[in-house]
Design a protein around this motif. Structure first.
Motif, mmCIF file in Angstrom:
data_model
loop_
_atom_site.group_PDB
_atom_site.id
_atom_site.type_symbol
_atom_site.label_atom_id
_atom_site.label_comp_id
_atom_site.label_asym_id
_atom_site.label_seq_id
_atom_site.Cartn_x
_atom_site.Cartn_y
_atom_site.Cartn_z
ATOM 1 N N VAL A 43 13.090 -3.064 -18.338
ATOM 2 C CA VAL A 43 13.179 -3.971 -16.871
ATOM 3 C C VAL A 43 13.954 -5.388 -17.371
ATOM 4 C CG1 VAL A 43 12.028 -5.126 -15.028
ATOM 5 C CG2 VAL A 43 11.384 -2.803 -16.066
ATOM 6 N N ARG A 44 14.805 -5.781 -16.979
ATOM 7 C CA ARG A 44 15.618 -7.154 -17.367
ATOM 8 C C ARG A 44 14.791 -8.354 -16.642
ATOM 9 N NH1 ARG A 44 20.631 -6.450 -19.755
ATOM 10 N NH2 ARG A 44 20.439 -8.752 -20.581
ATOM 11 N N ILE A 111 11.999 -7.843 -7.115
ATOM 12 C CA ILE A 111 12.473 -6.655 -8.189
ATOM 13 C C ILE A 111 13.777 -6.444 -7.421
ATOM 14 C CG2 ILE A 111 12.234 -4.411 -8.941
ATOM 15 C CD1 ILE A 111 10.171 -6.008 -10.409
ATOM 16 N N GLU A 112 14.800 -6.458 -8.267
ATOM 17 C CA GLU A 112 16.119 -6.396 -7.980
ATOM 18 C C GLU A 112 16.705 -5.093 -8.651
ATOM 19 O OE1 GLU A 112 19.459 -9.147 -9.008
ATOM 20 O OE2 GLU A 112 19.273 -9.676 -6.890
ATOM 21 N N ARG A 131 24.725 -2.685 -15.088
ATOM 22 C CA ARG A 131 23.732 -2.869 -13.958
ATOM 23 C C ARG A 131 22.294 -2.140 -14.333
ATOM 24 N NH1 ARG A 131 26.200 -4.540 -9.798
ATOM 25 N NH2 ARG A 131 28.435 -4.118 -9.621
ATOM 26 N N TYR A 132 21.206 -3.165 -14.240
ATOM 27 C CA TYR A 132 20.001 -3.024 -14.545
ATOM 28 C C TYR A 132 18.895 -3.319 -13.358
ATOM 29 C CZ TYR A 132 21.654 -3.303 -19.582
ATOM 30 O OH TYR A 132 22.264 -2.970 -20.486
ATOM 31 N N THR A 133 17.819 -2.771 -13.567
ATOM 32 C CA THR A 133 16.577 -3.124 -12.680
ATOM 33 C C THR A 133 16.098 -4.401 -13.151
ATOM 34 O OG1 THR A 133 16.001 -0.861 -12.131
ATOM 35 C CG2 THR A 133 14.289 -2.452 -11.804
ATOM 36 N N VAL A 151 11.767 -8.302 -19.498
ATOM 37 C CA VAL A 151 10.193 -8.367 -19.619
ATOM 38 C C VAL A 151 9.672 -6.934 -20.071
ATOM 39 C CG1 VAL A 151 10.369 -7.331 -17.289
ATOM 40 C CG2 VAL A 151 8.516 -8.938 -17.994
ATOM 41 N N PHE A 152 10.430 -5.911 -19.899
ATOM 42 C CA PHE A 152 9.768 -4.610 -20.560
ATOM 43 C C PHE A 152 10.867 -3.700 -21.222
ATOM 44 C CE2 PHE A 152 8.963 -0.203 -20.013
ATOM 45 C CZ PHE A 152 7.876 -0.136 -20.799
#
Length: 208
Positions: A43-44, A111-112, A131-133, A151-152
């Motif tokens: 999770v970015r 959250i995007e 592309r990332y969550t 962040v994770f």
């Protein structure tokens, strides 16, 4: 050189070009697969400053630190992206409040999904464009420059060695080598992913 010789030379160049394009497409497909596999495990973090003023950019980094510190204990023992996402969604109000207390102005947290990130090289690791969550934090009006990290798993909280990356998430051996630079030429590979993404976007726009 006669006409026949010129034609043979032209065909050799044409064949070499076709082979080169084919190899590039195969490599691009492999690289895109590598990025997608990484994207499914992280999770970015995307922090947007209130403005580009020196003060607001400093505050942006302070908000970043507050968000990472707030989220860290919640994510201890979390083993996958889905679980991390659920925890972060549950605590979005607390994250926004932690950022606002530091910034002194409003901060929003959301959250995007499918958020595009450029290739980013940090002190001890890099991540490819794609592309990332993401956990997106917007300070004030959010008209300033961005700050990107993760962040994770908690890769942005300290030095990222191969051992740390293995402990931080369910990365394969090849993925660990890729993001920590143990795989020589990893930055070139990441830039290739970025160029491939830009090329795909260009073709998509041309077709509209």
């Amino acid at each position: 050189m006669n006409l026949h010789g010129k034609q043979n030379r032209f065909y050799r160049w044409e064949l070499a070009l076709l082979l080169g394009v084919g190899a590039a497409l195969l490599m691009g497909t492999w690289l895109a697969g590598q990025q997608r596999a990484l994207a499914e495990q992280v999770v970015r973090l995307h922090v947007v400053g209130a403005s580009d003023s020196e003060e607001d950019q400093t505050i942006k980094l302070q908000v970043r630190d507050a968000i990472l510190a707030q989220a860290e204990p919640w994510l201890v023992g979390v083993e996958n992206q889905e679980e991390a996402m659920a925890i972060l969604v549950e605590h979005l109000p607390q994250l926004a409040q932690a950022g606002a207390e530091v910034a002194g102005i409003s901060v929003t947290a959301c959250i995007e999904e499918e958020s595009w990130f450029p290739t980013k090289k940090y002190t001890d690791f890099s991540l490819p464009a794609g592309r990332y969550t993401a956990l997106k934090i917007i300070v004030g009006e959010g008209s300033g420059r961005n700050w990107w990290c993760v962040v994770f798993p908690p890769l942005c909280l300290g030095s990222v060695s191969e051992e740390v990356a293995q402990r931080a998430g369910n990365f394969s051996q090849d993925q660990v080598k890729l993001i920590t630079g143990e795989d020589e030429g990893y930055v070139v590979k990441f830039k290739a992913i970025e160029l491939l993404d830009e090329l795909n976007n260009w073709f998509a726009n041309e077709e509209k």
